[in-house]
Design an enzyme around this catalytic site. Structure first.
Site, PDB file in Angstrom:
ATOM      1  N   HIS A  98       3.262 -13.673   7.570  1.00 17.79           N
ATOM      2  CA  HIS A  98       2.248 -13.137   6.647  1.00 17.79           C
ATOM      3  C   HIS A  98       0.911 -13.025   7.379  1.00 17.79           C
ATOM      4  O   HIS A  98       0.572 -13.884   8.201  1.00 17.79           O
ATOM      5  CB  HIS A  98       2.116 -14.064   5.428  1.00 17.79           C
ATOM      6  CG  HIS A  98       1.351 -13.429   4.309  1.00 17.79           C
ATOM      7  ND1 HIS A  98      -0.028 -13.326   4.339  1.00 17.79           N
ATOM      8  CD2 HIS A  98       1.760 -12.840   3.165  1.00 17.79           C
ATOM      9  CE1 HIS A  98      -0.416 -12.703   3.231  1.00 17.79           C
ATOM     10  NE2 HIS A  98       0.646 -12.395   2.513  1.00 17.79           N
ATOM     11  N   GLU A 147       2.751  -4.858   4.763  1.00 19.18           N
ATOM     12  CA  GLU A 147       1.611  -5.356   4.014  1.00 19.18           C
ATOM     13  C   GLU A 147       0.312  -5.046   4.756  1.00 19.18           C
ATOM     14  O   GLU A 147      -0.147  -5.857   5.574  1.00 19.18           O
ATOM     15  CB  GLU A 147       1.728  -6.881   3.854  1.00 19.18           C
ATOM     16  CG  GLU A 147       2.910  -7.312   3.012  1.00 19.18           C
ATOM     17  CD  GLU A 147       2.557  -8.536   2.179  1.00 19.18           C
ATOM     18  OE1 GLU A 147       2.840  -8.513   0.977  1.00 19.18           O
ATOM     19  OE2 GLU A 147       1.973  -9.484   2.721  1.00 19.18           O
TER      20      GLU A 147
HETATM   21  P1  PGA Z   1      -1.483  -9.460  -3.486  1.00 11.07           P
HETATM   22  O1  PGA Z   1      -0.850 -10.224  -2.204  1.00 11.07           O
HETATM   23  O2  PGA Z   1      -0.323  -8.962  -4.290  1.00 11.07           O
HETATM   24  O3  PGA Z   1      -2.259 -10.533  -4.209  1.00 11.07           O
HETATM   25  O4  PGA Z   1      -2.320  -8.351  -2.955  1.00 11.07           O
HETATM   26  C1  PGA Z   1       0.259  -9.710  -1.545  1.00 11.07           C
HETATM   27  C2  PGA Z   1       0.679 -10.626  -0.425  1.00 11.07           C
HETATM   28  O5  PGA Z   1      -0.186 -11.161   0.294  1.00 11.07           O
HETATM   29  O6  PGA Z   1       1.906 -10.867  -0.222  1.00 11.07           O
END
Ligand code: PGA
Length: 220
Positions: A98, A147
């Site tokens: 992440h 992401e």
């Molecule tokens: P969010 O986070 O949905 O709060 O934007 C997504 C993530 O970091 O997996």
């Protein structure tokens, strides 16, 4: 193809909060029958995994568990770390790479590749986060989550068109399952999951409320 709805609670919720969340979810019949063609997974803090596993079994919920991280070492003298095999006792999935781990904990591509190989050996299903179409992806990853950093927690998601083009590029690189993550909400999830190369979503903020999590599953 099934749609994956994967919630990431990050560093949120204490034991009582998690119990209340599961109680609320258990009130919906869909959560006992399971939604057709949906796979729902929640990744809470490590401290909640055992209690949530027991409650999910007791209540008979169609919900799987995962962790948000694992150690880059095997069991041993690594104070404070939780190994992939320890995670596997309690959940089936693990998130690795992440952007918050890359940023705040300085996790490098090399370290992440080590985590992936240990998670694989432990039998976990690996959700590997990438920040763009060219992010290195270690061997053994099961699910890739695109992401973009600007979209995480900002309320400004990527456009479905751009997310689709990145997901397509990731599939061309060999990814079997690709998710989109970053400001996904119940009212926009379908714009992503209806794209041909996007197989689900990784959701932070909108997974924290049980009603919202159920709406994400229904709408995906
Ligand atoms: P969010 O986070 O949905 O709060 O934007 C997504 C993530 O970091 O997996």
């Amino acid at each position: 193809m099934k749609k994956y709805i994967i919630g990431n609670w990050k560093s949120n919720k204490r034991l009582q909060d998690a119990k209340e969340w599961l109680e609320s979810l258990a009130a919906f019949p869909e959560m006992h029958e399971g939604l057709p063609d949906k796979v729902s997974v929640i990744c809470p803090p490590y401290t909640l995994l055992l209690e949530m596993k027991l409650l999910i079994e007791e209540k008979g919920l169609a919900l799987q568990l995962g962790a948000q991280n694992c150690s880059p070492f095997e069991m041993g003298a690594y104070t404070g770390e939780i190994t992939a095999s320890e995670v596997r006792d309690l959940g089936e999935y693990v998130i690795i790479g992440h952007s918050e781990r890359r940023e705040h904990f300085h996790e490098t591509d090399e370290l992440l590749a080590t985590k992936v190989s240990l998670a694989k050996a432990a039998g976990l299903i690996i959700i590997f986060c990438v920040q763009g179409k060219d992010t290195p992806i270690p061997e053994g990853v099961d699910i890739v989550a695109y992401e973009p950093v600007f979209a995480i927690g900002s309320g400004t998601p990527d456009t479905p068109e751009n997310a689709e083009s990145v997901a397509k590029a990731l599939k061309d690189r060999g990814a079997a399952i690709v998710l989109y993550g970053g400001s996904v909400k119940p009212d926009n999830i379908a714009t992503f999951t209806s794209q041909p190369s996007i197989d689900g979503a990784l959701i932070g903020g909108a997974s924290l409320e049980a009603e919202s999590f159920l709406a994400l599953m229904k709408n995906a």
